[in-house]
Design a protein around this motif. Sequence first.
Motif, PDB file in Angstrom:
ATOM      1  N   ALA A 118       0.832  -1.205   0.000  1.00  0.00           N
ATOM      2  CA  ALA A 118       0.000   0.000   0.000  1.00  0.00           C
ATOM      3  C   ALA A 118       0.860   1.247   0.000  1.00  0.00           C
ATOM      4  O   ALA A 118       0.509   2.277  -0.594  1.00  0.00           O
ATOM      5  CB  ALA A 118      -0.934  -0.006   1.223  1.00  0.00           C
ATOM      6  N   GLN A 119       1.998   1.195   0.636  1.00  0.00           N
ATOM      7  CA  GLN A 119       2.887   2.348   0.650  1.00  0.00           C
ATOM      8  C   GLN A 119       3.364   2.700  -0.745  1.00  0.00           C
ATOM      9  O   GLN A 119       3.481   3.870  -1.095  1.00  0.00           O
ATOM     10  CB  GLN A 119       4.075   2.067   1.566  1.00  0.00           C
ATOM     11  N   GLN A 120       3.630   1.703  -1.558  1.00  0.00           N
ATOM     12  CA  GLN A 120       4.137   1.958  -2.905  1.00  0.00           C
ATOM     13  C   GLN A 120       3.118   2.707  -3.744  1.00  0.00           C
ATOM     14  O   GLN A 120       3.463   3.622  -4.497  1.00  0.00           O
ATOM     15  CB  GLN A 120       4.509   0.626  -3.577  1.00  0.00           C
ATOM     16  N   HIS A 121       1.836   2.362  -3.618  1.00  0.00           N
ATOM     17  CA  HIS A 121       0.797   3.066  -4.375  1.00  0.00           C
ATOM     18  C   HIS A 121       0.710   4.519  -3.932  1.00  0.00           C
ATOM     19  O   HIS A 121       0.556   5.423  -4.765  1.00  0.00           O
ATOM     20  CB  HIS A 121      -0.550   2.370  -4.194  1.00  0.00           C
ATOM     21  N   ALA A 122       0.812   4.789  -2.632  1.00  0.00           N
ATOM     22  CA  ALA A 122       0.778   6.170  -2.144  1.00  0.00           C
ATOM     23  C   ALA A 122       1.986   6.949  -2.634  1.00  0.00           C
ATOM     24  O   ALA A 122       1.881   8.121  -3.025  1.00  0.00           O
ATOM     25  CB  ALA A 122       0.717   6.186  -0.610  1.00  0.00           C
ATOM     26  N   LEU A 123       3.145   6.304  -2.653  1.00  0.00           N
ATOM     27  CA  LEU A 123       4.353   6.976  -3.131  1.00  0.00           C
ATOM     28  C   LEU A 123       4.227   7.345  -4.607  1.00  0.00           C
ATOM     29  O   LEU A 123       4.679   8.411  -5.034  1.00  0.00           O
ATOM     30  CB  LEU A 123       5.572   6.080  -2.910  1.00  0.00           C
ATOM     31  N   GLU A 142      -7.960   7.158  -2.873  1.00  0.00           N
ATOM     32  CA  GLU A 142      -8.509   6.478  -4.045  1.00  0.00           C
ATOM     33  C   GLU A 142      -7.430   5.637  -4.747  1.00  0.00           C
ATOM     34  O   GLU A 142      -7.695   4.506  -5.189  1.00  0.00           O
ATOM     35  CB  GLU A 142      -9.091   7.507  -5.003  1.00  0.00           C
ATOM     36  N   ARG A 143      -6.215   6.207  -4.837  1.00  0.00           N
ATOM     37  CA  ARG A 143      -5.160   5.473  -5.532  1.00  0.00           C
ATOM     38  C   ARG A 143      -4.751   4.227  -4.758  1.00  0.00           C
ATOM     39  O   ARG A 143      -4.551   3.152  -5.359  1.00  0.00           O
ATOM     40  CB  ARG A 143      -3.947   6.397  -5.710  1.00  0.00           C
ATOM     41  N   VAL A 144      -4.652   4.347  -3.436  1.00  0.00           N
ATOM     42  CA  VAL A 144      -4.274   3.182  -2.641  1.00  0.00           C
ATOM     43  C   VAL A 144      -5.366   2.116  -2.703  1.00  0.00           C
ATOM     44  O   VAL A 144      -5.090   0.908  -2.842  1.00  0.00           O
ATOM     45  CB  VAL A 144      -3.990   3.614  -1.194  1.00  0.00           C
ATOM     46  N   ALA A 145      -6.644   2.561  -2.600  1.00  0.00           N
ATOM     47  CA  ALA A 145      -7.744   1.585  -2.666  1.00  0.00           C
ATOM     48  C   ALA A 145      -7.769   0.882  -4.026  1.00  0.00           C
ATOM     49  O   ALA A 145      -7.932  -0.352  -4.104  1.00  0.00           O
ATOM     50  CB  ALA A 145      -9.075   2.285  -2.394  1.00  0.00           C
ATOM     51  N   ALA A 146      -7.595   1.674  -5.103  1.00  0.00           N
ATOM     52  CA  ALA A 146      -7.601   1.066  -6.439  1.00  0.00           C
ATOM     53  C   ALA A 146      -6.400   0.143  -6.623  1.00  0.00           C
ATOM     54  O   ALA A 146      -6.505  -0.954  -7.204  1.00  0.00           O
ATOM     55  CB  ALA A 146      -7.607   2.159  -7.506  1.00  0.00           C
ATOM     56  N   GLY A 147      -5.225   0.568  -6.143  1.00  0.00           N
ATOM     57  CA  GLY A 147      -4.033  -0.259  -6.296  1.00  0.00           C
ATOM     58  C   GLY A 147      -4.130  -1.556  -5.519  1.00  0.00           C
ATOM     59  O   GLY A 147      -3.739  -2.627  -6.016  1.00  0.00           O
ATOM     60  N   LEU A 148      -4.667  -1.500  -4.298  1.00  0.00           N
ATOM     61  CA  LEU A 148      -4.806  -2.728  -3.521  1.00  0.00           C
ATOM     62  C   LEU A 148      -5.866  -3.653  -4.116  1.00  0.00           C
ATOM     63  O   LEU A 148      -5.734  -4.885  -4.049  1.00  0.00           O
ATOM     64  CB  LEU A 148      -5.153  -2.378  -2.070  1.00  0.00           C
TER      65      LEU A 148
END
Length: 329
Positions: free
Chosen positions: A113-118, A139-145
Amino acid sequence: MADITRRLGWRHLRGAPTAHIRHHRSGRPAHDGAGISFWFRALSAALSEVPVDDRELAMTFHARTADFQDVAVQATVTYRISDPAVAAARLDFSIDPDTGAWRGTPLEQLGTAQQHALDVLARTPLASALVDGVSAVRERVAAGLAAEPRLPATGIEIVAVRVVALRPEPEVERALRTPAREVIQQEADRATYERRAVAVERERTIAENELASQIELARREEQLVEQRGTNARREAEEHAAADAVRAEAEAARSVRLARAEAEGVREVGDAKAQAQAAWLRVHADVDVAVLHALTGTRLAENLPRVDSVTISPDVLTGLLARLGDGERA
């Protein structure tokens, strides 16, 4: 953590309703389910405990924005294990048969999840990240996970993603707060100036009212002084008129009294003259000796009263001498 007790070489495991227990004995499944309890031997048992309740994973990490500014991200990921059998097969959820504690750390599997936020913050400037970064990162973290293939493969389901805060470094944060503080200070100053202007206007109105009141009082005092002067003048005129009437009355009375006295004196004089004339007419034919006698009598009547007579020796001697001379003659 499972509750395990010991009894004469046997172990008793009591599971929680939110924990899925898998028991293998000699490589074959013996017990499998949530909230179960059973006896087992520690030497031949392989135990695993997979939590099936919702769990939260708190994350705090640093990222860098598109304009090379460091920000701190605080996020929380809520997840659950939807397929305990797959999760137990892919991750190490084994527990110690004596203590019931996990032998590893199977839940620390969501670091991606950290990578998506970064990735999101690396393409966003600091100002935009502070304004819209929380929702964008969430939104990006939720979509990425949700698109991460490793999570369904391990039986993990993402329930919710929350980004708590995005904060820059203290120096940058203070610099960003300065314009807003300046605007707030300007609004406060404007409100202060307006309040002072209103206060000055009210003070001016009060001063004008007080001045108008003083002018009105002065005008009324002038009217009062004028009225008092008029009253005093009228009173003096009335007193003067009264004094004149009183003086005229006194003068007329004095004249009348003088006339009466003069008339009385004249009448008395006339009466005395008439009496004297009558007296003279009566005594006109009387003998002179009689007149002398009457004169002596009248003189004696008018002499003062003598209570005592003191005769000195000299006077007595003279009188005796005169008496002697008279006898010899």
